[in-house]
Write an enzyme that holds these catalytic residues in place. Structure first.
Site, PDB file in Angstrom:
ATOM      1  N   LYS A   6      15.280  13.314  23.884  1.00 20.14           N
ATOM      2  CA  LYS A   6      14.187  13.216  22.909  1.00 20.14           C
ATOM      3  C   LYS A   6      14.024  11.747  22.545  1.00 20.14           C
ATOM      4  CE  LYS A   6      13.953  17.639  20.507  1.00 20.14           C
ATOM      5  NZ  LYS A   6      14.155  18.346  19.234  1.00 20.14           N
ATOM      6  N   GLU A  22      25.628  15.502  11.836  1.00 14.47           N
ATOM      7  CA  GLU A  22      25.209  16.087  13.122  1.00 14.47           C
ATOM      8  C   GLU A  22      26.396  16.745  13.828  1.00 14.47           C
ATOM      9  OE1 GLU A  22      22.146  16.409  13.652  1.00 14.47           O
ATOM     10  OE2 GLU A  22      20.972  14.579  13.313  1.00 14.47           O
ATOM     11  N   LYS A  58      25.685  20.348  22.812  1.00 18.97           N
ATOM     12  CA  LYS A  58      24.310  19.865  23.025  1.00 18.97           C
ATOM     13  C   LYS A  58      23.924  20.020  24.500  1.00 18.97           C
ATOM     14  CE  LYS A  58      20.704  16.805  21.823  1.00 18.97           C
ATOM     15  NZ  LYS A  58      20.142  15.802  20.962  1.00 18.97           N
ATOM     16  N   ARG A 104      16.399  25.342  21.946  1.00 16.87           N
ATOM     17  CA  ARG A 104      16.763  23.990  21.511  1.00 16.87           C
ATOM     18  C   ARG A 104      16.466  23.741  20.030  1.00 16.87           C
ATOM     19  NH1 ARG A 104      16.131  18.175  24.627  1.00 16.87           N
ATOM     20  NH2 ARG A 104      16.898  16.935  22.881  1.00 16.87           N
ATOM     21  N   HIS A 162      14.087  16.145   7.248  1.00 17.06           N
ATOM     22  CA  HIS A 162      12.967  15.251   7.598  1.00 17.06           C
ATOM     23  C   HIS A 162      12.026  15.092   6.415  1.00 17.06           C
ATOM     24  CE1 HIS A 162      13.329  15.793  12.278  1.00 17.06           C
ATOM     25  NE2 HIS A 162      14.175  14.911  11.791  1.00 17.06           N
TER      26      HIS A 162
HETATM   27  P1  NAD Z   1      20.532   3.637  13.126  1.00 14.40           P
HETATM   28  O1  NAD Z   1      20.150   3.532  14.522  1.00 14.40           O
HETATM   29  O2  NAD Z   1      19.595   3.110  12.092  1.00 14.40           O
HETATM   30  O3  NAD Z   1      21.966   2.977  12.934  1.00 14.40           O
HETATM   31  C1  NAD Z   1      22.534   2.981  11.646  1.00 14.40           C
HETATM   32  C2  NAD Z   1      22.935   1.583  11.175  1.00 14.40           C
HETATM   33  O4  NAD Z   1      24.161   1.220  11.777  1.00 14.40           O
HETATM   34  C3  NAD Z   1      21.955   0.484  11.532  1.00 14.40           C
HETATM   35  O5  NAD Z   1      21.902  -0.444  10.504  1.00 14.40           O
HETATM   36  C4  NAD Z   1      22.583  -0.127  12.770  1.00 14.40           C
HETATM   37  O6  NAD Z   1      22.190  -1.464  12.999  1.00 14.40           O
HETATM   38  C5  NAD Z   1      24.043  -0.048  12.429  1.00 14.40           C
HETATM   39  N1  NAD Z   1      24.967  -0.001  13.538  1.00 14.40           N
HETATM   40  C6  NAD Z   1      24.821   0.670  14.697  1.00 14.40           C
HETATM   41  N2  NAD Z   1      25.947   0.614  15.413  1.00 14.40           N
HETATM   42  C7  NAD Z   1      26.809  -0.134  14.723  1.00 14.40           C
HETATM   43  C8  NAD Z   1      28.162  -0.536  14.936  1.00 14.40           C
HETATM   44  N3  NAD Z   1      28.855  -0.104  15.985  1.00 14.40           N
HETATM   45  N4  NAD Z   1      28.733  -1.333  14.026  1.00 14.40           N
HETATM   46  C9  NAD Z   1      28.057  -1.713  12.916  1.00 14.40           C
HETATM   47  N5  NAD Z   1      26.813  -1.342  12.635  1.00 14.40           N
HETATM   48  C10 NAD Z   1      26.197  -0.544  13.528  1.00 14.40           C
HETATM   49  O7  NAD Z   1      20.780   5.182  12.720  1.00 14.40           O
HETATM   50  P2  NAD Z   1      21.491   6.390  13.450  1.00 14.40           P
HETATM   51  O8  NAD Z   1      22.087   7.191  12.376  1.00 14.40           O
HETATM   52  O9  NAD Z   1      22.318   5.965  14.580  1.00 14.40           O
HETATM   53  O10 NAD Z   1      20.247   7.184  14.073  1.00 14.40           O
HETATM   54  C11 NAD Z   1      19.271   7.756  13.254  1.00 14.40           C
HETATM   55  C12 NAD Z   1      18.013   7.953  14.070  1.00 14.40           C
HETATM   56  O11 NAD Z   1      18.294   8.837  15.143  1.00 14.40           O
HETATM   57  C13 NAD Z   1      16.874   8.543  13.311  1.00 14.40           C
HETATM   58  O12 NAD Z   1      15.700   7.811  13.577  1.00 14.40           O
HETATM   59  C14 NAD Z   1      16.753   9.951  13.853  1.00 14.40           C
HETATM   60  O13 NAD Z   1      15.447  10.445  13.804  1.00 14.40           O
HETATM   61  C15 NAD Z   1      17.225   9.764  15.251  1.00 14.40           C
HETATM   62  N6  NAD Z   1      17.758  10.980  15.879  1.00 14.40           N
HETATM   63  C16 NAD Z   1      17.295  11.297  17.114  1.00 14.40           C
HETATM   64  C17 NAD Z   1      17.798  12.392  17.781  1.00 14.40           C
HETATM   65  C18 NAD Z   1      17.351  12.690  19.185  1.00 14.40           C
HETATM   66  O14 NAD Z   1      17.676  13.782  19.692  1.00 14.40           O
HETATM   67  N7  NAD Z   1      16.671  11.791  19.853  1.00 14.40           N
HETATM   68  C19 NAD Z   1      18.778  13.184  17.167  1.00 14.40           C
HETATM   69  C20 NAD Z   1      19.234  12.844  15.895  1.00 14.40           C
HETATM   70  C21 NAD Z   1      18.713  11.722  15.263  1.00 14.40           C
HETATM   71  N1  GLY Z   2      18.490  16.444  17.750  1.00 16.89           N
HETATM   72  C1  GLY Z   2      17.790  17.626  18.100  1.00 16.89           C
HETATM   73  C2  GLY Z   2      17.524  17.747  19.555  1.00 16.89           C
HETATM   74  O1  GLY Z   2      17.921  16.922  20.341  1.00 16.89           O
HETATM   75  O2  GLY Z   2      16.886  18.676  19.962  1.00 16.89           O
END
Ligand code: NAD
Ligand code: GLY
Length: 367
Positions: free
Chosen positions: A146, A188, A230, A244, A255
């Site tokens: 995604k 998650e 997953k 899914r 959200h």
């Molecule tokens: P993010 O990408 O904003 O990372 C969180 C913070 O941690 C940021 O400030 C980043 O710079 C920092 N960071 C990252 N790695 C680091 C490290 N190793 N050391 C220090 N700092 C670090 O947030 P997230 O929680 O990783 O992801 C959230 C996003 O993921 C949302 O936009 C959500 O919609 C999306 N998401 C997508 C899916 C999908 O299936 N594609 C599933 C769940 C969430």
């Molecule tokens: N995070 C939900 C999905 O990948 O479907």
């Protein structure tokens, strides 16, 4: 301590790939040996992650590519936008990158979702690799294809299904992750228990303190089991025509919280944490689970350092505001919100619920 490297396969035929999980991977050239040959790689990262890890990744890729380009995007959910995406296309086009160019997403879910979307659309699709650096990205967002950016009216509203060629989950990079972000990722991890695996839910209850301390074996198990679940779901329903959607447990409410509060105010996992409590409460009020289950899940979410009450989004009509935001959810059909509910041990379902009942849940679960 070194964790034995493990592999989880995503079974999607010619779009299938491996998830490697270990603690000596992201800066190891061997991790990338199976990738298709190309002259150029572009590492997309952000202003926080790049200073920590980009030079080590670059070094590891040197044997495989003549040119390794780097791009640092601004850090934050509020930058998961067209403008940031455009920066990726600018970097690719201004460097004359061809359609074999491999994109590497080095960062959390924000960088991963945007890089994936850029890879899906640049020259109608180029290969990309996920190198997730947050717990949330390792257990969820980097896996399953995604990709998206946000719209001011709704989370992840513009995007594509597009699978990476490889996911490299290096647990060692989590040591620099802020505590609040680690907890966000635990949301998650926790979700996989109630929707698919009660044994894992029990394991999480026993192991939460070890996980919070990032004990290597506990962390490796949590990431591996999350990826396995997953992979099992995505392997059956890649494009979310049915099953899914269960991966969105807690996300319909979550959200709404993220959008309603303004992107970046509540972290994604924080919204999901409070959202899972609301979804469990809704399941209870629909007669699907008992009150003890709601209490048990709430306690685990709390122990993970996550909020268990949603914020008030509108002082006049809070439930009305949640409902308005949730009608935009991608699972909604003809304006009818569909919720992921728990309808038995380790089993989830997707169904509508009467507005009146949802209002009661929101009133009971917001502080
Ligand atoms: P993010 O990408 O904003 O990372 C969180 C913070 O941690 C940021 O400030 C980043 O710079 C920092 N960071 C990252 N790695 C680091 C490290 N190793 N050391 C220090 N700092 C670090 O947030 P997230 O929680 O990783 O992801 C959230 C996003 O993921 C949302 O936009 C959500 O919609 C999306 N998401 C997508 C899916 C999908 O299936 N594609 C599933 C769940 C969430
Ligand atoms: N995070 C939900 C999905 O990948 O479907």
């Amino acid at each position: 301590m070194t964790v034995h490297t493990q592999q989880v396969a995503i079974e999607l035929g010619d779009r299938g790939y491996q998830i490697a999980i270990g603690d000596d991977l992201f800066d190891n050239p061997a991790s990338y040996a199976t990738l298709p040959g190309a002259s150029t790689a572009l590492i997309v990262s952000n202003t926080t992650v790049a200073p920590l890890y980009v030079s080590r990744l670059k070094q590891a890729l040197e044997a495989g590519y003549e040119r390794i380009l780097e791009l640092q995007l601004p850090d934050g959910e509020e930058f998961k936008t067209w403008e940031s995406l455009q920066k990726v296309f600018d970097a690719l086009l201004s460097a004359g990158c061809d359609r074999k160019t491999v994109l590497f997403a080095l960062g959390g879910g924000v960088v991963g979702d945007m890089t994936g979307f850029a890879a899906a659309t640049y020259m109608r699709g180029v290969p990309f690799v996920q190198v997730p650096t947050t717990l949330l990205a390792q257990v969820d967002s980097s896996v399953g294809g995604k990709t998206a950016i946000n719209h001011p009216l709704g989370k992840n509203m513009i995007g594509a299904f597009y699978q990476p060629r490889l996911v490299v989950c290096d647990l060692s990079v989590l040591s620099t992750l802020p505590k609040r972000e680690f907890s966000s990722g635990l949301a998650e991890v926790i979700k996989y228990g109630p929707i698919a695996d009660t044994e894992f839910l029990g394991w999480l209850e026993v192991s939460m303190d070890q996980l919070l301390a990032q004990a290597p074996e506990a962390l490796a198990h949590a990431v591996r089991r999350s990826c396995e679940i997953k992979a099992w779901v995505v392997g059956q329903d890649e494009k979310e025509t049915g099953l899914r959607a269960i991966l969105n447990f807690g996300h319909t409410f979550g959200h709404a919280i993220e959008t309603g509060m303004g992107y970046g105010v509540w972290l994604h996992g924080e919204g999901v944490g409070a959202g899972m409590v609301m979804a469990a409460e809704l399941s209870h009020r629909l007669g699907l689970v008992d009150a003890a289950f709601v209490k048990r899940l709430t306690r685990l979410i709390e122990r993970a350092g996550l909020p268990t009450k949603g914020p008030v989004l509108d002082a006049q009509d809070n439930a009305g505001r949640y409902l308005e935001l949730m009608r935009l959810d991608k699972k909604s059909e003809a304006g009818e919100i569909r919720f992921v509910v728990i309808d038995g041990p380790g089993r989830a379902a997707v169904r509508p619920a009467p507005d009146m009942l949802v209002r009661q849940v929101i009133d009971a679960c917001c502080a």
